[in-house]
Design a protein around this motif. Structure first.
Motif, PDB file in Angstrom:
ATOM      1  N   HIS A  99      -7.955  -4.389  -3.713  1.00  0.00           N
ATOM      2  CA  HIS A  99      -8.027  -5.853  -3.805  1.00  0.00           C
ATOM      3  C   HIS A  99      -6.789  -6.448  -4.472  1.00  0.00           C
ATOM      4  O   HIS A  99      -6.898  -7.334  -5.319  1.00  0.00           O
ATOM      5  N   PHE A 100      -5.633  -5.985  -4.075  1.00  0.00           N
ATOM      6  CA  PHE A 100      -4.416  -6.491  -4.714  1.00  0.00           C
ATOM      7  C   PHE A 100      -4.163  -7.957  -4.355  1.00  0.00           C
ATOM      8  O   PHE A 100      -3.578  -8.715  -5.138  1.00  0.00           O
ATOM      9  N   ASP A 133       3.723  -8.656  -9.329  1.00  0.00           N
ATOM     10  CA  ASP A 133       4.890  -7.760  -9.418  1.00  0.00           C
ATOM     11  C   ASP A 133       4.819  -6.908 -10.689  1.00  0.00           C
ATOM     12  O   ASP A 133       5.148  -5.722 -10.683  1.00  0.00           O
TER      13      ASP A 133
HETATM   14  N1  LIG Z   1       3.210  -9.552  -5.940  1.00  0.00           N
HETATM   15  C1  LIG Z   1       3.458  -8.829  -4.847  1.00  0.00           C
HETATM   16  N2  LIG Z   1       2.535  -8.773  -3.868  1.00  0.00           N
HETATM   17  C2  LIG Z   1       2.794  -8.033  -2.771  1.00  0.00           C
HETATM   18  C3  LIG Z   1       3.997  -7.300  -2.644  1.00  0.00           C
HETATM   19  N3  LIG Z   1       3.952  -6.647  -1.438  1.00  0.00           N
HETATM   20  C4  LIG Z   1       2.754  -6.966  -0.874  1.00  0.00           C
HETATM   21  N4  LIG Z   1       2.042  -7.796  -1.661  1.00  0.00           N
HETATM   22  C5  LIG Z   1       0.718  -8.380  -1.439  1.00  0.00           C
HETATM   23  O1  LIG Z   1      -0.258  -7.336  -1.431  1.00  0.00           O
HETATM   24  C6  LIG Z   1      -1.448  -7.861  -0.811  1.00  0.00           C
HETATM   25  C7  LIG Z   1      -2.108  -6.780  -0.004  1.00  0.00           C
HETATM   26  O2  LIG Z   1      -3.308  -7.282   0.460  1.00  0.00           O
HETATM   27  P1  LIG Z   1      -4.260  -6.520   1.490  1.00  0.00           P
HETATM   28  O3  LIG Z   1      -3.446  -5.681   2.426  1.00  0.00           O
HETATM   29  O4  LIG Z   1      -5.169  -7.546   2.082  1.00  0.00           O
HETATM   30  O5  LIG Z   1      -5.060  -5.504   0.617  1.00  0.00           O
HETATM   31  P2  LIG Z   1      -5.902  -5.650  -0.700  1.00  0.00           P
HETATM   32  O6  LIG Z   1      -6.139  -7.056  -1.121  1.00  0.00           O
HETATM   33  O7  LIG Z   1      -5.277  -4.757  -1.722  1.00  0.00           O
HETATM   34  O8  LIG Z   1      -7.302  -5.070  -0.269  1.00  0.00           O
HETATM   35  P3  LIG Z   1      -7.739  -3.549  -0.049  1.00  0.00           P
HETATM   36  O9  LIG Z   1      -6.493  -2.727   0.188  1.00  0.00           O
HETATM   37  O10 LIG Z   1      -8.626  -3.587   1.143  1.00  0.00           O
HETATM   38  O11 LIG Z   1      -8.460  -3.131  -1.276  1.00  0.00           O
HETATM   39  C8  LIG Z   1      -0.983  -9.076   0.023  1.00  0.00           C
HETATM   40  O12 LIG Z   1      -1.488 -10.238  -0.587  1.00  0.00           O
HETATM   41  C9  LIG Z   1       0.535  -9.040  -0.080  1.00  0.00           C
HETATM   42  O13 LIG Z   1       1.117 -10.321  -0.085  1.00  0.00           O
HETATM   43  C10 LIG Z   1       4.968  -7.383  -3.689  1.00  0.00           C
HETATM   44  O14 LIG Z   1       6.046  -6.785  -3.670  1.00  0.00           O
HETATM   45  N5  LIG Z   1       4.650  -8.151  -4.776  1.00  0.00           N
END
Ligand SMILES: Nc1nc2c(ncn2[C@@H]2O[C@H](COP(=O)(O)OP(=O)(O)OP(=O)(O)O)[C@@H](O)[C@H]2O)c(=O)[nH]1
Length: 343
Positions: free
Chosen positions: A208-209, A222
Motif C-alpha cells: 500500500h505504498f 521518498d
Molecule cells: N514517493 C515516491 N513514490 C513512488 C516512487 N515510485 C513509485 N511511486 C509510487 O508508488 C505507488 C505504487 O502504487 P501501487 O503500484 O498501486 O501499489 P501499492 O499502493 O504499494 O499497493 P500494493 O503493491 O498492492 O500493496 C504509486 O503511487 C507510485 O506513484 C518514488 O520514487 N517516490
C-alpha cells in the motif's frame, strides 16, 4: 610521464567499481614505488560492520623479499568466503582515519600510513587506502597521492552514478542485469560452492505504498523508500546484493544452501521492516516473493517468477514471504498450450 598518462587512460576505461579498486591499488603502488598498497572497505554483514580488503597490490619480487616481511600490510586480502573478517572496532586505526577523514600514520613495522577513501554521498562503502613503505614519503610523493585520490573520487562518482539508483544509493537495474548473468553461471563472488550454496532472487514490494504518498506526500514517500533501503542494507549479509529498479520495488540477490535458508533470510528482511517505527508513517510492511536462480535463467525469467510469488503474497493478505511455486504438471501443460496461442 607517458606511463602515468597510460595508467590514467586505462583507469578511465573501467566501468566496474570493484575492478577500479584493484586498478587504483596497482597504479598507486607503481607511482609511489612502495612495497604495497591495500584498500579496505567497511561493509555491512547483518547488523555488524566488517572490514573487507577489496584490493591489494604488492610487487611480486617484493612480496617474497625480506623487506616486505619487515613491512607487511595489516591484513591479507580476505574475501567474504575466506572466513570471518575483522569487525569495525577490530581496526581502530582504519576506523579513526575514516571518521576523522585525515591521513593517519600506522604503528611500526616499517612506514605505513592510511588515507581516507570516501566516495560520493549515499554510497555505502567507505574505506581507507593503506600504503606500506620502508621509508617516509617525500612531500612530492604525498602531493601525487592527493592528486591521484582526487582523480579516483571523480571517476568513482561517475561509475556510481551509472551503477546506482539516485534516491537510495542501491545498485540499479542495469547493474542487476550484468550481475545476474554472472550469478546464474556461478561466477558472482559471494556464493560458497563448496558448501552447496546457490543464488536466490527475491522481490520486495512495499504494501500500500500509494497510501503513503496520498496521505503524507511524495517527499515522505521518498524518505520511506530511503529508510527501507537502509534497513534492508543493514539486515543483508556480506555478499548479498540489493537493487532498486525504481518505484517501490527492491530486488535482492543472496546465496543460501536451500529454500528454507533463503526463506529465513528474506523473512529477516520482511520482519525488520515490519518492526521499524517509520517517522510519520509509523508502520510499514512489505510482501516478498523469491525463487532459486537456475543456470539457464535470464534476468527476466527469474524476475518473472519472483514477481508471481509477490503477487501470491499480496493476494494472501500482504506482509508475508512466499517462495515461487512451480505449477503442477497439468497446469504447466495448460500454460504451455496457452503460450502457444500467443503466436
Ligand atoms: N514517493 C515516491 N513514490 C513512488 C516512487 N515510485 C513509485 N511511486 C509510487 O508508488 C505507488 C505504487 O502504487 P501501487 O503500484 O498501486 O501499489 P501499492 O499502493 O504499494 O499497493 P500494493 O503493491 O498492492 O500493496 C504509486 O503511487 C507510485 O506513484 C518514488 O520514487 N517516490
Amino acid at each position: 610521464m607517458s606511463e602515468l598518462i597510460d595508467h590514467l587512460t586505462s583507469l578511465t576505461r573501467l566501468r566496474d567499481a570493484d575492478v577500479l579498486d584493484t586498478a587504483l591499488a596497482e597504479l598507486a603502488r607503481d607511482l609511489m614505488q612502495c612495497d604495497g598498497v591495500a584498500i579496505h572497505r567497511l561493509v555491512h554483514d547483518g547488523s555488524q560492520q566488517r572490514w573487507l580488503t577489496t584490493a591489494m597490490a604488492v610487487p611480486p619480487d617484493v612480496a617474497a623479499s625480506p623487506a616486505s616481511q619487515a613491512c607487511p600490510l595489516l591484513s591479507p586480502c580476505a574475501r567474504p568466503e575466506c572466513g570471518s573478517l575483522p569487525l569495525r572496532e577490530d581496526r581502530p586505526h582504519w576506523l579513526s582515519c575514516l571518521t576523522s577523514q585525515q591521513a593517519c600514520p600506522l604503528p611500526r613495522p616499517g612506514f605505513r600510513w592510511l588515507q581516507p577513501l570516501t566516495e560520493a554521498c549515499g554510497v555505502p562503502t567507505p574505506g581507507v587506502i593503506e600504503f606500506a613503505q620502508h621509508q617516509a614519503l617525500a612531500p612530492g610523493q604525498l602531493r601525487m597521492v592527493a592528486s591521484l585520490l582526487r582523480f579516483y573520487r571523480q571517476l568513482r562518482g561517475l561509475i556510481d552514478e551509472n551503477e546506482r539508483d539516485g534516491l537510495t544509493g542501491l545498485l540499479n537495474r542495469k547493474t542487476f542485469d550484468e550481475s545476474f548473468v554472472r550469478a546464474a553461471q556461478g561466477q558472482l563472488g559471494g556464493t560458497r560452492p563448496g558448501q552447496g550454496h546457490r543464488w536466490w532472487l527475491g522481490l520486495v514490494d512495499i504494501d500500500h505504498f500509494k497510501r503513503v504518498n496520498d496521505t503524507h506526500g511524495h517527499l515522505i514517500g521518498d524518505e520511506v523508500l530511503l529508510l527501507t533501503a537502509q534497513l534492508m542494507r543493514s539486515t543483508c549479509r556480506l555478499g548479498d546484493r540489493l537493487y532498486r529498479f525504481g518505484g517501490e520495488e527492491f530486488v535482492v540477490l543472496l546465496s543460501a544452501p536451500d529454500e528454507s535458508h533463503a526463506f529465513a533470510a528474506f523473512e529477516r528482511l520482511r520482519s525488520g521492516i515490519e518492526a521499524h517505527d517509520f517517522p510519520q508513517v509509523r508502520r510499514l510492511t512489505v510482501s516478498v516473493g523469491f525463487t532459486a536462480v537456475d543456470p539457464d535463467d535470464t534476468p527476466s525469467s527469474a524476475f518473472e517468477r519472483a514477481d508471481q510469488a509477490v503477487y501470491a503474497a499480496k493476494q494472501a493478505g500482504r506482509n508475508r514471504t512466499l517462495a515461487h511455486q512451480a505449477p503442477a504438471a497439468s497446469t504447466a501443460g495448460e500454460a504451455a498450450v496457452g503460450a502457444v496461442e500467443f503466436f
